[in-house]
Write a protein that holds these residues in place. Structure first.
Motif, mmCIF file in Angstrom:
data_model
loop_
_atom_site.group_PDB
_atom_site.id
_atom_site.type_symbol
_atom_site.label_atom_id
_atom_site.label_comp_id
_atom_site.label_asym_id
_atom_site.label_seq_id
_atom_site.Cartn_x
_atom_site.Cartn_y
_atom_site.Cartn_z
ATOM 1 N N ARG A 25 56.927 70.438 46.339
ATOM 2 C CA ARG A 25 57.589 71.678 46.736
ATOM 3 C C ARG A 25 57.225 72.834 45.800
ATOM 4 N N GLU A 29 55.253 76.290 46.881
ATOM 5 C CA GLU A 29 55.819 77.622 46.651
ATOM 6 C C GLU A 29 54.909 78.470 45.758
ATOM 7 N N GLY A 32 52.775 80.322 47.767
ATOM 8 C CA GLY A 32 53.423 81.277 48.664
ATOM 9 C C GLY A 32 53.838 80.728 50.013
ATOM 10 N N PHE A 33 53.914 79.410 50.160
ATOM 11 C CA PHE A 33 54.428 78.863 51.411
ATOM 12 C C PHE A 33 55.948 78.957 51.407
ATOM 13 N N ALA A 34 56.516 79.451 52.498
ATOM 14 C CA ALA A 34 57.962 79.594 52.613
ATOM 15 C C ALA A 34 58.555 78.315 53.191
ATOM 16 N N PRO A 35 59.757 77.968 52.741
ATOM 17 C CA PRO A 35 60.356 76.725 53.216
ATOM 18 C C PRO A 35 60.913 76.858 54.633
ATOM 19 N N LEU A 36 60.795 75.789 55.372
ATOM 20 C CA LEU A 36 61.407 75.747 56.708
ATOM 21 C C LEU A 36 61.914 74.336 56.941
ATOM 22 N N GLU A 37 63.036 74.263 57.615
ATOM 23 C CA GLU A 37 63.509 72.972 58.092
ATOM 24 C C GLU A 37 63.907 73.181 59.539
ATOM 25 N N THR A 38 63.352 72.376 60.419
ATOM 26 C CA THR A 38 63.773 72.467 61.821
ATOM 27 C C THR A 38 64.774 71.357 62.095
ATOM 28 N N PHE A 100 51.722 83.386 59.019
ATOM 29 C CA PHE A 100 52.955 82.788 58.504
ATOM 30 C C PHE A 100 52.590 81.497 57.777
ATOM 31 N N ARG A 101 52.936 81.446 56.490
ATOM 32 C CA ARG A 101 52.659 80.262 55.672
ATOM 33 C C ARG A 101 53.973 79.537 55.471
ATOM 34 N N TYR A 103 56.057 75.663 54.538
ATOM 35 C CA TYR A 103 56.034 74.225 54.274
ATOM 36 C C TYR A 103 57.302 73.612 54.822
ATOM 37 N N GLU B 8 69.521 75.929 62.853
ATOM 38 C CA GLU B 8 68.171 76.042 62.315
ATOM 39 C C GLU B 8 68.098 77.369 61.565
ATOM 40 N N PRO B 11 63.433 81.035 57.232
ATOM 41 C CA PRO B 11 63.031 80.726 55.850
ATOM 42 C C PRO B 11 63.891 81.369 54.754
ATOM 43 N N ARG B 14 66.843 79.263 54.462
ATOM 44 C CA ARG B 14 66.459 77.958 53.917
ATOM 45 C C ARG B 14 66.267 78.048 52.393
ATOM 46 N N GLN B 18 68.244 75.821 49.741
ATOM 47 C CA GLN B 18 67.592 75.033 48.688
ATOM 48 C C GLN B 18 68.181 75.334 47.315
ATOM 49 N N VAL B 342 59.715 85.230 51.178
ATOM 50 C CA VAL B 342 58.700 84.239 50.782
ATOM 51 C C VAL B 342 58.847 83.968 49.283
ATOM 52 N N PRO B 343 58.353 82.833 48.803
ATOM 53 C CA PRO B 343 58.454 82.564 47.359
ATOM 54 C C PRO B 343 57.507 83.447 46.542
ATOM 55 N N THR B 344 56.518 84.021 47.208
ATOM 56 C CA THR B 344 55.433 84.743 46.552
ATOM 57 C C THR B 344 55.892 85.911 45.685
ATOM 58 N N THR B 373 51.751 82.930 43.910
ATOM 59 C CA THR B 373 50.732 83.922 44.261
ATOM 60 C C THR B 373 50.038 83.582 45.575
ATOM 61 N N GLU B 374 49.805 84.617 46.384
ATOM 62 C CA GLU B 374 48.979 84.504 47.584
ATOM 63 C C GLU B 374 47.794 85.430 47.447
#
Lengths: 435, 435
Positions: A25, A29, A32-38, A100-101, A103, B8, B11, B14, B18, B342-344, B373-374
């Motif tokens: 995780r 991050e 730069g991937f944003a968290p998602l839970e479906t 859209f990035r 995880y 749901e 992000p 979410r 977290q 985003v975490p970026t 970083t992105e």
């Protein structure tokens, strides 16, 4: 009783799993991937939209469902994280920023007949980048770097990411004169299972190949290289096709980018086909060094159309880490251990029940400074209290007194200590995971 | 389409979830609770062993199940984490060290008709201590402190843990001469829903109470105090019973311990009954300040027999935090926000595609030092690249050059920077959650 296919770890193993997930995780991050839970369920028609996996779906039924109410009848547990993500993207396209990035780390379920190494409930950790319209190719080169980074910082065997490109295979087959490239791909995908001789026979029988065409397919599949030399090896086979050229260029970019940023991580492996998945370009698998015979621990690739609304297309590229698969393999070979069975660093001994409040205060002071602490369950003899710590691997026992003392029960060393200031060596603060 | 009862989050939400879970987990570990995750499914007879919740169970069925194979027919999704934990303890009693302190943070499912604030899929965070044979009472006093600590360090409204003891109620009812104490308890439990007048009527109608007895039950339920004065208030009602005395002593210990370690956290609230749950002593609920009318966000208590093997009994005490319930309430009132989607922290701009490798190197250097970083998706005009950052709330854009510069796009300030050394202010490194 254990239920086949539904693994359940003991707390030490769960601590190891958490450490793995934390690393994954944090790395996702960092990129730069944003968290998602479906949600865990999808309507059955969403689950079946991919077609071939229908047999793996678990449907839900309310125990005391109203016979006339049909609402729950069409819900099933998701069997991967890609299908729910595609549904989520289409549903929320208006609210998301593209590319859209995201995880997503969640359980998935498959109602398969369980067999060795197959799970019915397991944890996946996915990254995907999805665009609206066009997705630049450089994202295909980024995916293996993220996975290498995520799994690289852990006490697990080295990973080797195997990359191929569907365009290479399809262009090559087409250039050879084979029409049913999908059937060729699915057949070549069985190489590791049934071997080259039977693949050649199957190509002749089911894909209309001549012996020479079948041999050429096997020659292509045998090519592997850690650098751009794979492209020369393919060209030596004398097949030409525009799609083949495009695929070789793309594959070259993935391999060269990895060589620049993470030497040794990626290998071009032209037998990788991922036959049943709907990838349209790059495909990824991953081997765990020393565990190659157990197969891939990730899967991924590029979809020209991860999702679509009819009007719009959402191309994507991503990789999924099979977390339960990795852990199952390593636990099964006793290749991952943890230094204690509880998070606790210090057990505060209780000299007498009347002093419990004092002991609780010591514990509160230690916790305030981030030191995981328990207070002994009873004012038993100190020997018994030390045994409580020893059985759980708790390294320190604290004795309230005048002054307080703390004992490293491994060495027996006991020193005066102040709960407002004492600090354990950093290696003792949290359980240590080792390979 | 959204499915009723299956929430749901987007992000940003979410990310907030977290953060909440990280705090909860870190706190649980500071108190020495070991992590556990059980499988999502249990055999139907395990799920029904508690009785009254049978209607809430989701059963699983394989879509293409063999008509003759019955294996999956009897599996259902767990509806809480207590039933699976009890099953786990009995199953693994030989491998566990008792008292066993575990936490468990998982989704649970209930096949209820959805209504406002009710979920069919939701996240619970449980702690329990379970012993083999005898469980000292002081664990009942520890539970609210852990929960207060876990929820206290977050930008959410203050929590107030309401405590009662079944022995107080049962002893009091018995002392009054009421036989069916369980029925009285279930009736009093409806106080908040139907009010005192209708509770009194129901006590007379269904529990065989006289008007005076019913009134006494209501007087008991009206007692509330942050200190030991509740015991005097109870004794003033003139009812005596040995179980009542025992209950008052226990409740006093919970209240006094909380006053010592966390003033203002715990209140004795003698109407708390948790009517349908099988608690045998202490019971807990929790109110979120300002959201009292939405009901409790935790539930818990003491079980004399959390689990049993016939030969052995495993008493336990625990609390479950309704994570989805808390978040649903706060999100619904727009009471929790995050500083970016985003975490970026840094977007590296790409001056030209030929320079992407240089940009990737800058990103790698920043990530190496923990800075999310992105790299920009395309070498578009810088205005468009800055817009990419702005739309996601990314605070910094990095421009590779000679020298490199980094721009805070909120203030417009741009400074020379070295990717091997530059550090953002700590408040910008990660998204900030605020109430």
């Amino acid at each position: 009783m254990p239920i086949s296919g539904f693994p359940e770890w003991m707390p030490p193993q769960r601590m190891i799993e958490q450490r793995l997930l934390d690393r994954i995780r944090t790395t996702f991050e960092l990129y730069g991937f944003a968290p998602l839970e479906t949600r865990s369920v999808e309507p059955l028609d969403t689950l079946l939209s991919k077609g071939e996996t229908s047999k793996e779906v678990y449907l839900l039924r309310r125990l005391q469902a109203d016979e006339n109410a049909k609402d729950d009848d069409s819900l099933g547990l998701h069997f991967d994280l890609t299908v729910p993500f595609a549904r989520f993207v289409v549903e929320n396209a208006g609210k998301l920023q593209f590319p859209f990035r995201r995880y997503q780390i969640q359980k998935v379920w498959r109602g398969e007949r369980p067999q060795e190494g197959r799970y019915r409930e397991f944890l996946q950790a996915d990254i995907d980048v999805v665009a609206r319209g066009e997705l630049p190719f450089h994202y295909d080169t980024e995916m293996p770097l993220v996975i290498g980074d995520a799994l690289g910082g852990l006490p697990i065997p080295r990973v080797r990411i195997q990359v191929n490109n569907r365009k290479v295979c399809e262009g090559f087959y087409r250039g050879l004169g084979l029409e049913d490239t999908a059937q060729v791909l699915r057949t070549v995908d069985k190489l590791d299972k049934i071997g080259p001789a039977r693949v050649a026979d199957a190509l002749i029988e089911t894909a209309g190949a001549t012996r020479a065409q079948a041999d050429a397919c096997l020659e292509l599949a045998a090519i592997t290289a850690e650098d751009g030399s794979f492209a020369d090896a393919v060209r030596k086979l004398g097949v030409t096709d525009p799609l083949l050229d495009e695929g070789l260029d793309e594959l070259l970019r993935v391999v060269e980018t990895a060589r620049e940023h993470a030497p040794g991580l990626v290998v071009a492996e032209l037998k990788i086909a991922r036959g049943l998945d709907y990838y349209t370009g790059t495909v990824y698998e991953t081997q765990l060094e020393g565990y190659e015979r157990f197969g891939s621990v990730t899967s991924g690739g590029r979809y020209d159309s991860l999702a679509s609304t009819g009007k719009e297309t959402f191309p994507g590229v991503g990789i999924s880490i099979g977390v339960t698969r990795i852990l199952g393999l390593l636990f099964g070979h006793n290749a991952l251990n943890v230094s204690r069975s509880v998070p606790t660093c210090v057990l505060v001994a209780v000299p007498a029940e009347e002093q419990r409040t004092t002991c609780d205060r010591v514990a509160a002071a230690l916790r305030k400074r981030g030191i995981p602490t328990e207070v002994a369950p009873t004012a038993a003899k100190f020997g018994k209290q030390i045994q409580y710590a020893d059985r759980r691997g708790i390294p320190y026992v604290w004795f309230p007194g005048e002054p307080d003392t703390v004992k490293d029960i491994r060495s027996g060393a006991q020193v005066e200590a102040d709960a407002a200031a004492w600090q354990p060596p950093s290696g003792d603060l949290h359980p240590v995971i080792a390979g």
